[in-house]
Scaffold this active site. Structure first.
Site, PDB file in Angstrom:
ATOM      1  N   LYS A   1       5.960  -2.407   3.628  1.00 35.39           N
ATOM      2  CA  LYS A   1       6.517  -3.412   4.538  1.00 35.39           C
ATOM      3  C   LYS A   1       8.044  -3.297   4.633  1.00 35.39           C
ATOM      4  O   LYS A   1       8.642  -2.466   3.976  1.00 35.39           O
ATOM      5  CB  LYS A   1       6.076  -4.807   4.073  1.00 35.39           C
ATOM      6  CG  LYS A   1       4.540  -4.963   4.018  1.00 35.39           C
ATOM      7  CD  LYS A   1       3.892  -5.081   5.385  1.00 35.39           C
ATOM      8  CE  LYS A   1       2.426  -4.747   5.407  1.00 35.39           C
ATOM      9  NZ  LYS A   1       1.496  -5.730   4.916  1.00 35.39           N
TER      10      LYS A   1
HETATM   11  C1  LIG Z   1       0.026  -6.230   4.780  1.00 36.76           C
HETATM   12  C2  LIG Z   1      -0.549  -7.340   5.591  1.00 36.76           C
HETATM   13  C3  LIG Z   1      -1.151  -8.465   4.999  1.00 36.76           C
HETATM   14  C4  LIG Z   1      -1.393  -8.558   3.532  1.00 36.76           C
HETATM   15  O1  LIG Z   1      -0.246  -8.449   2.775  1.00 36.76           O
HETATM   16  P1  LIG Z   1      -0.386  -8.231   1.199  1.00 36.76           P
HETATM   17  O2  LIG Z   1       0.986  -8.578   0.699  1.00 36.76           O
HETATM   18  O3  LIG Z   1      -0.738  -6.807   0.987  1.00 36.76           O
HETATM   19  O4  LIG Z   1      -1.410  -9.169   0.710  1.00 36.76           O
HETATM   20  C5  LIG Z   1      -1.572  -9.484   5.810  1.00 36.76           C
HETATM   21  N1  LIG Z   1      -1.462  -9.410   7.151  1.00 36.76           N
HETATM   22  C6  LIG Z   1      -0.910  -8.347   7.756  1.00 36.76           C
HETATM   23  C7  LIG Z   1      -0.790  -8.338   9.238  1.00 36.76           C
HETATM   24  C8  LIG Z   1      -0.468  -7.270   6.993  1.00 36.76           C
HETATM   25  O5  LIG Z   1       0.030  -6.181   7.593  1.00 36.76           O
END
Ligand SMILES: *Cc1c(COP(=O)(O)O)cnc(C)c1O
Length: 400
Positions: free
Chosen positions: A201
């Site tokens: 991210k």
């Molecule tokens: C990555 C992601 C999540 C989950 O995030 P985590 O921190 O891995 O639990 C939820 N929604 C979207 C759109 C994502 O890309």
């Protein structure tokens, strides 16, 4: 992060690598400051939730301009606790988009509520506010807009619908910590906003997440739920003012963030604007380099919004490109360039299709995007050579 696994068999017309080492999709930019801070945590012996988690919480809270922020071990945990704290459960309906990561819908299911998917706008690939309105029933309690790729949803329209129908809005801002919609900062618009700091991210802690809110009671409840349901003072047992008895006031979860994770996040927050600026530059390079190719490019930004540039996606329409999205990915892979898919729509995965009876045709725009979309690397870690390799690869595949 993970490489796609493609067939071993090398095709006769295999595309040759453009570089020696494989360019992994979604590699984070980790600096010496992050490394030193993690080492500092290790040396101090304070690995779990403590002062660094509190500091990181405060940095994110200030960045998004919210009253409160609670650090957690994932965005998935944030979505789950947001719904639990809002009192959602069996019999309730939660409207969201099929163009999201499965975690959004899994979190709804784990609260006992029923996910209700509505289709996206094909251009922006974001949930269509008109379809939200059409899907509202007396059981609807919440809307979860997802700022896919970092493009902010129309929060003016969504907030208006929520107000008129008395619904809670929980934003899935896993891609969108830097995003803004018409002067409104994502994280300071709705009752609850959830961020992800997963390794791919925009801001990373390895695994990690956060919920922001302006409601002190909700923030408190999330904090308690994140640590076994132990009363708020239990967090103070992570300090050195002596042993304190704790009381369990609700059955909670184990969703707290470690200082080891926050150590990375603190320095990621220092670089958040510089990293966005770099992704903006790469984004502009891609737009320019691919303008004449027969591919779909990301829609232009809506005026008065800030896109957080999480994913740069190409739309590969076989009728125009002469190859399918999967063939494109295989060729890029052969050329040593990793790509990703964001996403195969929730409605197309077997569990949800069987459980809720979804058909591809129920969400025609999401189905089209699911078949066409491919994400190319956009990390601030990319070197000039990496960017040239990517641009060359995309051009080479689509021109031959
Ligand atoms: C990555 C992601 C999540 C989950 O995030 P985590 O921190 O891995 O639990 C939820 N929604 C979207 C759109 C994502 O890309």
């Amino acid at each position: 992060m993970l490489k796609q696994s493609f067939p071993r068999k090398v095709e006769q017309n295999a595309f040759k690598p453009v570089r020696d080492n494989y360019l992994v999709f979604g590699a984070p930019l980790i600096g010496e400051a992050e490394i030193a801070e993690v080492v500092d945590s290790l040396r101090s012996g304070w690995l779990g939730t403590g002062p660094k988690a509190a500091k990181f919480e405060d940095m994110v809270r200030q960045y998004v301009g919210a009253g409160y922020a609670v650090a957690l071990n994932s965005c998935t945990a944030g979505l789950h606790l947001s719904m639990v704290a809002a009192g959602l459960g069996k019999g309730d309906e939660v409207i969201t988009t099929p163009m999201t990561f499965c975690a959004t819908v899994n979190a709804i299911i784990h609260t006992g509520a029923t996910p209700v998917l509505v289709d996206i706008d094909r251009e922006t690939q974001l949930i269509d506010p008109q379809l939200i309105e059409d899907a509202i029933t007396p059981r609807t309690r919440a809307i979860i807009p997802v700022h896919l790729c970092g493009r902010p949803c129309n929060m003016v329209a969504i907030s208006d619908i929520a107000r008129r129908h008395n619904l809670i809005v929980i934003e899935d801002a896993a891609h969108a910590i830097e995003a803004e919609y018409q002067g409104l900062k994502i994280g300071n618009i709705s009752q609850l906003t959830c961020f992800s700091f997963y390794a791919t991210k925009n801001v990373v802690t390895g695994e990690g997440g956060m919920v922001s809110t302006n409601d002190p009671d909700i923030a408190d409840k999330i904090k308690i739920l994140a640590l076994h349901g132990m009363s708020r003072d239990a967090w103070k047992r992570f300090s050195d003012d002596g042993y304190k008895h704790y009381q369990v006031v609700m059955p909670g979860f184990k969703y707290n963030m470690m200082d080891l994770q926050a150590a990375i996040g603190i320095h990621q927050m220092h670089n958040i604007d510089a990293n966005l600026k770099r992704r903006n530059e790469i984004w502009a390079r891609y737009n320019f380099a691919f303008a004449d190719l027969p591919v779909g490019l990301p829609a232009p930004d809506e005026p008065h919004t800030r896109h957080s540039r999480h994913l740069y996606t190409l739309m590969i329409d076989p009728a125009k490109c002469g190859i399918s999205r999967d063939e494109f990915m295989l060729k890029a892979h052969q050329m040593n360039i990793g790509t990703g898919v964001h996403y195969i729509g929730v409605h197309l995965h077997p569990y949800y299709a069987q459980q809720f009876g979804y058909q591809p045709i129920d969400f025609p725009n999401a189905t089209w995007v699911s078949q066409s979309t491919v994400s190319i690397p956009l990390s601030p870690k990319l070197s000039e050579d990496d960017i040239e390799d990517i641009i060359y690869t995309v051009n080479h595949i689509l021109r031959t």
